[in-house]
Each structure stands twice: as C-alpha cells, then as structure tokens.
Design a protein around this motif. Structure first.
Motif, PDB file in Angstrom:
ATOM      1  N   VAL A 115      11.794  23.822  32.856  1.00 35.98           N
ATOM      2  CA  VAL A 115      11.009  24.612  32.367  1.00 35.98           C
ATOM      3  C   VAL A 115      10.793  26.147  32.880  1.00 35.98           C
ATOM      4  N   CYS A 116      10.899  27.054  31.114  1.00 38.79           N
ATOM      5  CA  CYS A 116      11.048  28.372  30.828  1.00 38.79           C
ATOM      6  C   CYS A 116      10.146  29.304  31.331  1.00 38.79           C
ATOM      7  N   THR A 117       9.721  29.474  30.927  1.00 37.02           N
ATOM      8  CA  THR A 117       8.310  30.021  30.712  1.00 37.02           C
ATOM      9  C   THR A 117       6.699  30.229  31.540  1.00 37.02           C
ATOM     10  N   THR A 118       6.767  30.910  31.450  1.00 39.36           N
ATOM     11  CA  THR A 118       5.320  31.568  32.510  1.00 39.36           C
ATOM     12  C   THR A 118       3.575  31.084  31.590  1.00 39.36           C
ATOM     13  N   ASP A 119       4.226  31.422  30.138  1.00 39.26           N
ATOM     14  CA  ASP A 119       3.051  30.893  29.355  1.00 39.26           C
ATOM     15  C   ASP A 119       2.210  30.025  29.793  1.00 39.26           C
ATOM     16  N   LYS A 120       0.639  29.826  30.220  1.00 41.28           N
ATOM     17  CA  LYS A 120       0.441  28.621  31.182  1.00 41.28           C
ATOM     18  C   LYS A 120       0.042  27.764  29.893  1.00 41.28           C
ATOM     19  N   ALA A 121      -0.330  27.797  28.200  1.00 36.88           N
ATOM     20  CA  ALA A 121      -0.169  26.722  27.240  1.00 36.88           C
ATOM     21  C   ALA A 121       0.845  26.498  27.460  1.00 36.88           C
ATOM     22  N   LYS A 122       1.819  26.917  27.143  1.00 35.68           N
ATOM     23  CA  LYS A 122       3.417  26.966  26.767  1.00 35.68           C
ATOM     24  C   LYS A 122       4.062  26.042  28.144  1.00 35.68           C
ATOM     25  N   MET A 123       3.418  26.018  28.944  1.00 36.97           N
ATOM     26  CA  MET A 123       4.163  25.386  30.609  1.00 36.97           C
ATOM     27  C   MET A 123       3.501  23.933  30.372  1.00 36.97           C
TER      28      MET A 123
END
Length: 435
Positions: free
Chosen positions: A324-332
């Motif tokens: 997983v390469c995102t720190t956006d909470k919803a996207k994570m």
C-alpha cells in the motif's frame, strides 16, 4: 398606504431571494442527500493481462472485488503489456514519489518504495484482523518482514523446479539429471538428437535463465546455498556464482534457441509450449498453458513432466506480494480492503485453480478434482519433500541494480566478450550502486 405596501412587497421579494440563495448555497450533493458516501478512488496497475499466465485469474479477482465493494470503492485498473513494462513504469513513478495506491513490489520496486517513504508498514493492520492473518499465515508474514516492519504481503507460495518434454527425453535416452554434470550431458544428448535443450532468455529479468543460475549456485554445497538465501548480497565474486556463470555461458552459447539473446519471457514460454525446446525452468503457474490450444501444441500437457533441479534443488519462497503506497486515510482503508481481498483465502483459491499458484497455507485445500486435472502441480509438491537444497531466486535476493544489468551482461557472456569472473565483478559493482 401605497408607499408602505410597496416597501412591504419589496421586503418580501428580497427575503425570498435571500432564502433562495441560502437554499442553493447549502444544498448537498445528491449522494450526500440520499445518505450515500462518495466512492473512494484507488489506483492499481497490473501486468497480468493478455497472454499472461495469471490473466484469467486476475480478471476474475478484480471483477469479484468490484462486485463486493463497488458501492464504496472505485478501483481504477491500469493494464500494462508486460512484466518489464510494469517494472520500468513503477521505477519511474517511485523516483518521483508518484506510485499508485496498490503496487506489486517485484524486481526491487519494494526497495524503492521503502526508500522514498511511500511504502506503508502493514503489520499493525494485519495484527488487528485475526481471520485475515490466519489466511496468509505466519510464515508468509515472516518471509516479508524487514527490520520489524511488514511492507508487503504475498499472494502465493512459490515452489519452482523445471518442466521437461517427456517425448524428447525418451528419444534422447535420458531422465531428469541428478547432478549438474549429468544435466550438461543431457543437454548434449538432446542436441545430438536434433532437439534444442533449453528455453532461455536474456531480456527483461532473464527469468528462466536466472532460475537455472540460482539453482546452480543454491545447490553448490553449504556456501552456495547460504549465498542464495542471503538478502541483498554485496559481493558476487565467489566460486559458486562463477561456477554458475560458467555453466550459463555454455548453455547460452550451445544449448538454447536462436532467439534466446534478447528474448522476453513470452518468447521462452512459447519455445517450450511449441516444442521448440525440451526444458524450461518455471513455476506451476505455467501449467494451465500446456492444455491451452491457443498457446501450446495439442496434447502437450500429456507430454510434460516436472523435476527438481540437480542435487535435489528447489526454489522455495513466498512472493514479494503487494504494497500500500498512500498515507491518505480514506485511500489507505480502501487499499487495505483490496489488499486483503487480493491476498486472502478466496483469491488464493482462484490463483490456484486459474493461475496454478500455490496457496500461502494449507487452509486452502486442493479438491480431488483439481488434483486429477493438475497432476504436474501434485507431482511438484510431492517432489518438494525430497528437496535437499531450498533457496530463493535472484529476483528476491538481489538488489534491483543487479537485476538491471543481466539483460546487458548475459549477451556479452554468451558471445565471449566477458568472462564469468568479469561478469561477477560487474554484478558486484552494480550491487554497490544501490547504496
């Protein structure tokens, strides 16, 4: 009276306009007004398309995910035409910290994602879900741990021997070799009967060639086996590697197809499937191809056998898997749902049945019907119990800078422009560049 009536009318009109404006300004989107949440969009690139061995399984998995989560998650899939195209694009995106939300960490992509800070430590999220954790198993988790962190999750277990054409072996009067000297002798005997022995390749990550190289090294006693189970070795100047490169030079020069220099995986696979070569080093995911009339000669599945490498060697490892390469909470949160779906028991079963990939744990069982229809996979699992030497492949152990030089160095080795010793030196130089 007239003036007061006019002022009263004007006041009512202005009040109406203001209230109307407020109503417009405070209006909610249709989905919010109806109580529905806006979909979270996540991006996922894949090379498992077209003629890829896992294309059918990948399609079924993605469709099943969209059916289950389509109301809350918009999965945007980017299809890339080959493994190499995938790796090249992901490396470019990693350099600018623009990796998609879910990425397969193969061929050093994981190292770049960790280095640039995009890769997310998944350990706490895995530990919070006991059911999912049991589906992937402790061994798969342990295999991908780095300094106490879990940046990727495997979706399959790899047991890799080699496939051989039983008819060609019979006509050449040979059986699967027990030693590497016998393996080279078998190649000579196949060639003497008019058969091309090996389906090798030097393009992309030199996959089929490097499985043989890893096996020569990994079965070269305790020292060679230790080397092929060492992550990110800095020095390739050792007798086991040089022995392997010396044998690879001979095989590339005398025992493979004319198109091997520069060939991609698809070329090597086609050469075996069309019976232009007698042996290919590859994993069980290739087995569905043998019965596919569009990919293989009719009846090939009945003419293929599977064997351990000489000295009872076997590539045994877990895939690097997905990050997983995102720190956006919803996207994570959305990406984790996809990651769990992509690597969980449901998908492991699809990958087994449609892609020939072995599940992570024994919790995903093979049905009797599956065993009947896939004897090569059953044979490989039985053979694995006899393996004396187990080791990883070069894709898993080497720095990406080392993997990048094979496409250039193998042709030079094959044409005699460099010696095996010089190639080992250049691989060591390439390893140093990753620091």
């Amino acid at each position: 009276m007239k003036g007061k009536s006019y002022k009263k009318l004007l006041s009512l009109v202005l009040t109406g306009v203001i209230m109307s404006g407020l109503a417009v300004g405070c209006s909610k989107p249709a989905d919010q007004a109806s109580g529905k949440k806006e979909k979270v969009k996540i991006t996922y690139p894949t090379y498992r398309v077209g003629s890829h061995a896992s294309a059918a399984a990948e399609k079924e998995i993605i469709e099943a995910f969209k059916k289950q989560y389509g109301d809350e998650i918009e999965l945007v899939v980017e299809e890339l035409p080959s493994d190499q195209a995938y790796v090249e694009k992901m490396k470019v995106l990693a350099a600018s910290k623009q990796l998609p939300d879910i990425v397969e960490g193969k061929n050093g992509i994981i190292d770049l994602a960790i280095k640039n800070g995009q890769a997310v430590d998944l350990l706490s999220m895995v530990n919070e879900d006991a059911k999912y954790k049991a589906e992937i198993g402790e061994e798969a988790i342990k295999a991908n741990m780095r300094d106490g962190k879990l940046y990727s999750i495997a979706n399959a277990r790899q047991l890799i021997g080699y496939f051989y054409n039983k008819d060609m072996f019979q006509k050449a009067g040979i059986t699967p070799a027990k030693t590497w000297d016998e393996f080279m002798s078998n190649n000579e005997k196949l060639k003497g009967k008019g058969f091309t022995p090996l389906a090798l390749m030097t393009g992309e990550n030199a996959w089929t060639s490097n499985l043989l190289l890893a096996s020569i090294i990994g079965t070269d006693g305790e020292a060679g086996n230790k080397f092929m189970n060492t992550m990110k070795p800095a020095d390739y100047n050792n007798p086991s590697v040089i022995k392997g490169l010396t044998m690879m030079q001979k095989m590339l020069k005398d025992y493979t197809t004319k198109d091997a220099i520069g060939a991609m995986y698809s070329n090597a696979a086609n050469n075996f499937n069309q019976e232009k070569a007698a042996i290919i080093a590859n994993g069980p995911w290739m087995t569905p191809d043998f019965a596919d009339k569009e990919k293989s000669k009719p009846g090939l599945a009945e003419r293929v056998g599977v064997a351990l490498y000489p000295e009872n060697g076997l590539v045994s490892q877990y895939e690097i898997g997905y990050m997983v390469c995102t720190t956006d909470k919803a996207k994570m949160d959305a990406a984790m749902k996809f990651l769990k779906f992509k690597t969980g028991a449901f998908t492991q079963k699809i990958m087994l049945e449609k892609g020939g990939a072995l599940p992570l744990t024994a919790n995903v069982e093979m049905s009797d019907e599956y065993k009947k229809n896939n004897p090569l996979i059953v044979d490989l699992i039985k053979l694995s119990a006899d393996a004396k030497y187990k080791y990883s492949n070069l894709d898993n152990t080497s720095n990406p800078t080392v993997m990048d030089v094979f496409a250039k160095l193998y042709p030079e080795l094959a044409f005699g422009n460099i010696t095996p010793e010089k190639m080992a030196e250049k691989m060591t130089e390439a390893a140093a560049k990753s620091k």
